[in-house]
Design a protein around this motif. Sequence first.
Motif, mmCIF file in Angstrom:
data_model
loop_
_atom_site.group_PDB
_atom_site.id
_atom_site.type_symbol
_atom_site.label_atom_id
_atom_site.label_comp_id
_atom_site.label_asym_id
_atom_site.label_seq_id
_atom_site.Cartn_x
_atom_site.Cartn_y
_atom_site.Cartn_z
ATOM 1 N N PRO A 287 0.811 -1.228 0.000
ATOM 2 C CA PRO A 287 0.000 0.000 0.000
ATOM 3 C C PRO A 287 0.839 1.271 0.000
ATOM 4 O O PRO A 287 0.443 2.282 -0.590
ATOM 5 C CB PRO A 287 -0.820 -0.121 1.291
ATOM 6 N N ALA A 288 2.013 1.242 0.651
ATOM 7 C CA ALA A 288 2.877 2.421 0.669
ATOM 8 C C ALA A 288 3.347 2.764 -0.740
ATOM 9 O O ALA A 288 3.376 3.936 -1.138
ATOM 10 C CB ALA A 288 4.070 2.182 1.588
ATOM 11 N N VAL A 289 3.709 1.740 -1.507
ATOM 12 C CA VAL A 289 4.153 1.964 -2.881
ATOM 13 C C VAL A 289 2.992 2.481 -3.732
ATOM 14 O O VAL A 289 3.162 3.407 -4.540
ATOM 15 C CB VAL A 289 4.732 0.662 -3.476
ATOM 16 N N ILE A 290 1.821 1.886 -3.551
ATOM 17 C CA ILE A 290 0.645 2.304 -4.329
ATOM 18 C C ILE A 290 0.280 3.750 -4.011
ATOM 19 O O ILE A 290 -0.033 4.550 -4.901
ATOM 20 C CB ILE A 290 -0.541 1.363 -4.056
ATOM 21 N N VAL A 291 0.331 4.108 -2.732
ATOM 22 C CA VAL A 291 0.013 5.479 -2.329
ATOM 23 C C VAL A 291 1.008 6.459 -2.920
ATOM 24 O O VAL A 291 0.632 7.534 -3.414
ATOM 25 C CB VAL A 291 -0.014 5.588 -0.795
ATOM 26 N N ALA A 292 2.293 6.114 -2.870
ATOM 27 C CA ALA A 292 3.316 7.004 -3.426
ATOM 28 C C ALA A 292 3.097 7.205 -4.923
ATOM 29 O O ALA A 292 3.203 8.331 -5.435
ATOM 30 C CB ALA A 292 4.704 6.433 -3.163
ATOM 31 N N LEU A 293 2.795 6.117 -5.632
ATOM 32 C CA LEU A 293 2.562 6.219 -7.067
ATOM 33 C C LEU A 293 1.302 7.029 -7.358
ATOM 34 O O LEU A 293 1.276 7.867 -8.280
ATOM 35 C CB LEU A 293 2.450 4.817 -7.667
ATOM 36 N N ALA A 294 0.237 6.795 -6.567
ATOM 37 C CA ALA A 294 -1.015 7.525 -6.784
ATOM 38 C C ALA A 294 -0.850 9.008 -6.486
ATOM 39 O O ALA A 294 -1.349 9.868 -7.221
ATOM 40 C CB ALA A 294 -2.117 6.925 -5.912
ATOM 41 N N LEU A 295 -0.132 9.323 -5.405
ATOM 42 C CA LEU A 295 0.082 10.723 -5.058
ATOM 43 C C LEU A 295 0.914 11.426 -6.118
ATOM 44 O O LEU A 295 0.605 12.554 -6.530
ATOM 45 C CB LEU A 295 0.766 10.826 -3.699
ATOM 46 N N GLY A 296 1.986 10.755 -6.590
ATOM 47 C CA GLY A 296 2.801 11.347 -7.644
ATOM 48 C C GLY A 296 2.022 11.537 -8.924
ATOM 49 O O GLY A 296 2.184 12.552 -9.610
#
Length: 377
Positions: A287-296
């Motif tokens: 989820p941390a990776v997904i959140v970072a990608l979504a935020l970017g």
Amino acid sequence: MHPDDTSRSTRRAVRKVWDDFSARGMASGAYTEAVRAPWAVRVLMGGAGWLGALFFQLFLVGSVFLAARDNGWAMALCGAAMVALAYVLYRRRLGGIALEQFALAISLSGQGMVILGAAKGVAFGRALESAGFWAGIAAFQALLFAVVPNRLHRLLCALTAWGALAVTAQRLIGPSALDGWLAYPWPLVGLVPLACVLLIAFTNNEAQLCTADRLDWAEPAADATLLFALGGALMLTGADRPWLLATGGAAPIGMHWHAGAVLAFLLAVFAAAEARRLELPNAAGLPAVIVALALGGLMAGAPAVSVGVLALGLALRRASLPWLGLGVATLLAGFTWYYSALSWTLLAKSATLAGAGVLVLLARVVLLRRGGTKELR
């Protein structure tokens, strides 16, 4: 790190380590802590150094510069002599804040004379349009970075070298549909992500650099790279404003989208690397990776926000308050600059910013529930 640059708690920790070493016979003698001068004294001493440099340069103006102002190469030679004088002062380590600031002022003035004299010697207008001239400035700054051991001097040299590289890249691109200064942000599309990659590499290898005793040059280079990345991202975020003003409301050139897409990928890569380093379970790491990608991806139109978030992550990774402050300042400036962009409606900008906030809050809830680790709390 020099004792002058440490906090009270750090100095106490250093003292405890010294006492432990003394008890084990690994160190001898009494521990001596350097006394740091009050900030007012340091400011006055630094001002005295710059004042001395001012009088020295007035002497040069009256005796040498006026006679050599029409001869570019003579001016460059005089500037090189000033840089050499600063190098000797730094190398001999005669000490004192005033002398260091004197050497810094002399070096900066000498560098300006070298560059201006070389430009006049070649032909001023032609030199400014030449990629080779700006590449030469970058090489000159890199040489000074390598030979002059002062941290502040190295920071300024590295920052100037980055700027010269950006202009060199713009000159290599050649004529385009963009007029003059409107074309300058284009090289930042590649240079800002490159700077972020170098910052990630530095942060991940800082311990090895410290062990190899290379932080004296790696740290100022990393600080300059961070400043360049943050400043370049802010320029990219607002790049459509001058374009729209100059073209009377034509479609934006979209350079911020290109950089934003790459930075979103770098955010995801950094998040994945940190999740692996912290040994987070997949329920928290993914989820941390997904959140970072979504935020970017959500803030792709505002590269300054993505770089600010990355700077925050790097600052927390290094426990660096200066980097943390720069990251927070860039986030605030990036959001402000993005919200004042001319190419978006207020509804679209408000929805994007609100979506970014909701995404971060939801990510926190998901990570805390699925991670269950103290590191996340």
